[in-house]
Design an enzyme around this catalytic site. Sequence first.
Site, mmCIF file in Angstrom:
data_model
loop_
_atom_site.group_PDB
_atom_site.id
_atom_site.type_symbol
_atom_site.label_atom_id
_atom_site.label_comp_id
_atom_site.label_asym_id
_atom_site.label_seq_id
_atom_site.Cartn_x
_atom_site.Cartn_y
_atom_site.Cartn_z
ATOM 1 N N ASP A 10 -45.398 93.698 62.036
ATOM 2 C CA ASP A 10 -44.174 93.235 61.378
ATOM 3 C C ASP A 10 -44.285 91.717 61.241
ATOM 4 O O ASP A 10 -45.127 91.083 61.888
ATOM 5 C CB ASP A 10 -42.941 93.607 62.220
ATOM 6 N N SER A 11 -43.377 91.144 60.454
ATOM 7 C CA SER A 11 -43.322 89.690 60.332
ATOM 8 C C SER A 11 -42.901 89.048 61.646
ATOM 9 O O SER A 11 -42.928 87.833 61.767
ATOM 10 C CB SER A 11 -42.308 89.307 59.258
ATOM 11 N N CYS A 73 -42.233 96.963 58.584
ATOM 12 C CA CYS A 73 -41.547 95.862 57.902
ATOM 13 C C CYS A 73 -41.231 96.333 56.490
ATOM 14 O O CYS A 73 -42.153 96.665 55.726
ATOM 15 C CB CYS A 73 -42.485 94.651 57.880
ATOM 16 N N CYS A 183 -34.091 96.439 56.979
ATOM 17 C CA CYS A 183 -35.010 95.480 57.601
ATOM 18 C C CYS A 183 -35.141 95.907 59.050
ATOM 19 O O CYS A 183 -34.137 96.247 59.690
ATOM 20 C CB CYS A 183 -34.427 94.071 57.493
#
Length: 260
Positions: A10-11, A73, A183
Amino acid sequence: MSNSPIGIFDSGVGGTSIWKEIHRLLPNENTIYLADSLNAPYGPKGAEQIKALAKKNTELLLNNNCKLIVVACNTATTNAIDYLRATYSVPFIGIEPAIKPAALQTQTNAIGILATKGTLTSALFSNTAARFAAHIKIVEQVGEGIVELIENGQLHSQAMKTLLLKFLDPMLKEHIDYLVLGCTHYPYLVPLLTELLPSHVKIIDSGAAVARQTKNILSDLRLLNTLNATPQLHFFSNRSTKVLQTLLNSNTCTIAPLKF
Ligand code: DGL
């Protein structure tokens, strides 16, 4: 049967909400999680930049022998999963906002979607919305600033409450009865959102569906790991590991800094 790990990226720390669902459903699997917090948020970045970051994360996971990669993500999935699938032979599981179940179940014919700019402006999102929700009103809202607050450990802050109230207001004016969390950072907001929303508004996210899909694909490919009693659960962050520690709150996971 394969002992190789499932790779997840994920970010930042948000994809741990997906990791939790995967670990609950597949407790024998070894996992490697990458939190690319140094590059968070991905949401405001352009598609080419998001693809390049997704490529970097994927290659690190492949170098660690991952048998399947979960793009935990929404922003990276909606902008880069076609590219990843076309480039690498390993199976990829992605995550998208759960528009379909919300559109099928709404009674007010209005649903709210809270997601990043990168997700809401993607072709994949518009196609899914056109396919499943053309008959209802979708109130889209970019959750600008939420990811940054979570990454900085301000999940329960007054600043977060103020932001959420601002984002929910236009949705409530349109009488939504479903709020879709688009998200993977946002499931951590459910307690606060439940407090702020009227009780008839239901919150949905895609985490459990992603875990089920991961299990199905591993099972179809005969790659499930069912016998491993002591799975290795590794987490890496390219920024401080403090927020990861707080969100995971577990002594069975190893959490370490890593440059990538
Ligand atoms: N967890 C990411 C997502 O699901 C957050 C994106 C961002 O870093 O802006 O979209």
